[in-house]
Write an enzyme that holds these catalytic residues in place. Structure first.
Site, PDB file in Angstrom:
ATOM      1  N   LYS A 134      11.146 -20.786  15.785  1.00  0.00           N
ATOM      2  CA  LYS A 134      12.425 -20.321  16.327  1.00  0.00           C
ATOM      3  C   LYS A 134      13.239 -21.505  16.870  1.00  0.00           C
ATOM      4  O   LYS A 134      14.465 -21.555  16.712  1.00  0.00           O
ATOM      5  CB  LYS A 134      12.170 -19.290  17.426  1.00  0.00           C
ATOM      6  CG  LYS A 134      11.556 -17.996  16.865  1.00  0.00           C
ATOM      7  CD  LYS A 134      10.975 -17.118  17.971  1.00  0.00           C
ATOM      8  CE  LYS A 134      10.375 -15.843  17.415  1.00  0.00           C
ATOM      9  NZ  LYS A 134       9.595 -15.088  18.401  1.00  0.00           N
TER      10      LYS A 134
ATOM     11  N   ARG B  62       0.851  -1.207   0.000  1.00  0.00           N
ATOM     12  CA  ARG B  62       0.000   0.000   0.000  1.00  0.00           C
ATOM     13  C   ARG B  62       0.882   1.252   0.000  1.00  0.00           C
ATOM     14  O   ARG B  62       1.251   1.761   1.065  1.00  0.00           O
ATOM     15  CB  ARG B  62      -0.909  -0.031   1.233  1.00  0.00           C
ATOM     16  CG  ARG B  62      -2.020  -1.082   1.124  1.00  0.00           C
ATOM     17  CD  ARG B  62      -2.920  -1.044   2.331  1.00  0.00           C
ATOM     18  NE  ARG B  62      -2.220  -1.444   3.539  1.00  0.00           N
ATOM     19  CZ  ARG B  62      -2.090  -2.698   3.948  1.00  0.00           C
ATOM     20  NH1 ARG B  62      -2.645  -3.674   3.254  1.00  0.00           N
ATOM     21  NH2 ARG B  62      -1.430  -2.980   5.048  1.00  0.00           N
TER      22      ARG B  62
END
Ligand code: HSE
Length: 429
Positions: free
Chosen positions: A206, A48
């Site tokens: 992770k 955007r």
């Protein structure tokens, strides 16, 4: 200093991307001195372009990320979009056009790190992702470089700030899970859809990245056993307190004692209040690394947020730029051990089990027999009676996870066991 600037493109300009842009533009002199050449921001791909972004030069914005990474004159592409596609294709295209990549994308690295590393090597460029695990905390580089001469046996950490905030709230105020989640949402720690955090997906990605680097092998998110915090109750937290413990969502990566395999898991666990991880409050992260020669190391700090994550991205960017300037690459993937990842059933740890049982003669003996039949040794038992029923809390010695699961299945079949209120692992002792 070389005057031809190093050209850097940014993919994504949200909270982290804006902060990265701000630092590149406001700290340009220092960055140039540290690198040996100035950085030039060549373009910023966004979805955007009309959104207001303080301090971001609008003339650099483009919606065509593919054209940006195909320019052919880029030295480094910084990816802070997240998700698997189109990012995987964009990163691969950047490699093919000679750019190194700095990414904060744990989901992609945990799903497909091996093929991205291979692509980077094929094209003679770097792939860095310090920001993908625990935000600002230097963890990937210490594991990959500082500890490259040591043997890491265990990584134990709090790698998700949202869940740590929720559990910390439950612990400090006695709040239930929903109440603590509402507070985390109101304060902006939890997203509108908190699934990735509270169900442990974020921490599992992770854990996969950490396990792969720590043990020089390949671990993907699918190899990581995952349990979230949605079932943790105020009673569990109170029970932990009774034992001198607190409850944390832990990511645990371990090398098996025989050295022939590894395990990686994410689940809530009780840890003693005396353990350094117990004092990690609010949304902070901390990771404990146990290595043969170094001993126990702890890394602590903010695990999320625009500026802390940008700090890790910038560190990688400086490293990638220095390498470009020296026409070299840094340490890449090391997966030579090819250690298999064992299932959760092979993990050995301690357990805290709360049972609701009938309060009559022989019940305790019956329960104890079930533990013995599965070779699970009991450490302590605490019983509290209430109206013909009793709550029984059993803490075991170290036992195989598979044996504990079998024990619980058998306990559930006993008429005298009304229910298994909770099972929680006990870690960090
Ligand atoms: N949502 C994560 C956390 C931060 O709560 O720690 C990004 O990995």
């Amino acid at each position: 200093m070389r005057t031809r600037p190093l050209k850097v493109a940014l993919l994504g300009c949200g909270v982290v991307g804006s902060e990265v842009t701000r630092i590149i533009t406001t700290q340009s002199h220092d960055l140039a001195e540290r690198i040996g050449a100035p950085i030039e921001l060549a373009g910023i791909a966004v979805r955007r372009p009309n959104r207001v972004r303080e301090g971001v030069p609008t003339e650099l914005l483009t919606t065509d990320a593919t054209a940006l990474v195909k320019r052919g004159d880029l030295d480094v592409v910084v990816e802070v979009i997240g998700g698997i596609e189109p990012v995987r294709t964009l990163i691969t295209t950047a490699f093919e056009h000679g750019a190194s990549v700095v990414s904060a994308n744990k989901a992609l690295l945990a799903a497909d790190g091996a093929s991205l590393h291979a692509k980077a090597v094929e094209h003679g460029v770097d792939l860095y992702y310090e920001a993908a695990v625990a935000g600002a905390i230097p963890l990937i580089r210490p594991l990959r470089e500082s500890l490259a001469g040591d043997k890491v046996n265990r990584v134990l950490g709090i790698v998700n700030g949202t869940t740590n905030f929720i559990l910390d709230k439950m612990d400090s105020s006695g709040a239930g899970y929903s109440e603590a989640l509402d507070e985390a949402t109101a304060l902006g720690y939890a997203e509108a859809d908190p699934t990735a955090d509270v169900e442990g997906f974020d921490a599992a990605a992770k854990a996969a990245i950490l396990a792969g680097i720590a043990f020089h092998t390949r671990v993907t998110i699918d190899d990581v056993h995952r349990e979230g915090i949605t079932e943790v109750t105020a009673a569990d937290i109170a029970s932990a307190r009774n034992m001198g413990c607190t409850v944390k969502l832990l990511a645990i990566c371990e090398r098996a004692l025989d050295g022939r395999s590894v395990t990686a898991r994410v689940h809530p666990a009780m840890i003693p209040l005396s353990h350094p991880l117990a004092s990690v409050r609010e949304a902070y992260n901390a990771v404990f690394v146990e290595a043969e020669a170094a001993g126990r190391l702890m890394f602590y700090g903010p695990g999320a947020g625009g500026a802390p994550t940008a700090s890790a991205v910038l560190g990688d960017l400086v490293a990638a730029c220095r390498n470009k300037l020296a026409a070299t690459t840094g340490a890449g993937e090391s997966a030579y051990t090819r250690l298999p990842v064992s299932p959760m059933g092979d993990v050995v740890t301690r357990y805290h089990i709360s049972l609701d049982v009938a309060d009559k003669p022989g019940v305790l003996a019956q329960v104890a027999t079930v533990f013995a039949e599965h070779d699970v040794s009991i450490d302590t038992v605490r019983q509290q009676g209430k109206d013909g029923e009793a709550s029984l809390v059993v803490v075991t010695h170290r036992a195989l996870d598979a044996a504990l699961s079998a024990t619980v299945s058998s306990l559930r079949k006993l008429d005298t066991v009304r229910g298994v209120a909770s099972i929680m692992r006990v870690e960090g002792e």
